[in-house]
Write an enzyme that holds these catalytic residues in place. Structure first.
Site, PDB file in Angstrom:
ATOM      1  N   CYS A  33       0.827  -1.214   0.000  1.00 17.65           N
ATOM      2  CA  CYS A  33       0.000   0.000   0.000  1.00 17.65           C
ATOM      3  C   CYS A  33       0.856   1.256   0.000  1.00 17.65           C
ATOM      4  CB  CYS A  33      -0.924   0.011   1.211  1.00 17.65           C
ATOM      5  SG  CYS A  33      -0.033   0.023   2.767  1.00 17.65           S
ATOM      6  N   CYS A 102      -2.044  -4.095   8.391  1.00 14.78           N
ATOM      7  CA  CYS A 102      -1.667  -2.731   8.781  1.00 14.78           C
ATOM      8  C   CYS A 102      -1.051  -2.740  10.177  1.00 14.78           C
ATOM      9  CB  CYS A 102      -2.872  -1.808   8.755  1.00 14.78           C
ATOM     10  SG  CYS A 102      -3.876  -1.969   7.270  1.00 14.78           S
TER      11      CYS A 102
END
Ligand code: FES
Length: 124
Positions: A33, A102
Site C-alpha cells: 500500500c 496494517c
C-alpha cells in the site's frame, strides 16, 4: 467496520511526533500500500521512557501505531520486542481481517527502533 477504540485512536492518536535525541529510531513501510511508519524511542536503563510515532498511512495503521506506543511506554526493551501485532489489534478490540496487515507495521516499527537502539549501544 472499525471498533470504537480504533476510531478513538485514529481521531486522537497518542504520542504523535518525533524525539530529537532518540535512543533508537525505526522506519518501516508496507510495499503493497506504500504506507510508512516511523517510531522513535527514548531508553533509560533498558526501559522505554518515551516513544513517538509518525504514520503516513491508513486509519488502521494510525490506530495501531498509537496503541502500540501506549503499550510499550514504560516497558523494558525485551517486553517491547515481545509485543505482537495481534496483541495490539486485540487491545483495539480487533481489526477487520483485511486490515490486519496494517497492524504489522506497528510491530515492525517498534522492533526496528529497538534494534537500532541495541545496535547503537552494543558493547565491545
Ligand atoms: Fe497500508 Fe493499512 S492500508 S497500512
Amino acid at each position: 467496520m472499525y471498533s470504537e477504540k480504533v476510531m478513538d485512536h485514529f481521531a486522537n492518536p497518542r504520542n504523535v511526533g518525533e524525539i530529537a535525541d532518540a535512543s533508537g529510531s525505526g522506519t518501516v513501510g508496507n510495499a503493497k500500500c506504500g504506507d510508512i511508519m516511523k517510531m522513535d524511542i527514548l531508553v533509560e536503563n533498558d526501559v522505554i521512557t518515551d516513544v513517538k510515532f509518525k504514520t503516513f498511512g491508513c486509519a488502521a495503521a494510525v490506530a495501531t501505531s498509537s496503541m502500540a506506543t501506549e503499550m510499550v511506554k514504560g516497558k523494558t526493551i525485551d517486553e517491547a520486542l515481545a509485543l505482537t501485532n495481534s496483541a495490539v489489534a486485540e487491545a483495539l478490540d480487533g481489526l477487520p481481517p483485511v486490515k490486519m496487515h496494517c497492524s504489522l507495521l506497528a510491530e515492525q516499527a517498534i522492533h526496528a527502533a529497538v534494534e537500532d537502539y541495541q545496535k547503537k549501544h552494543a558493547k565491545g
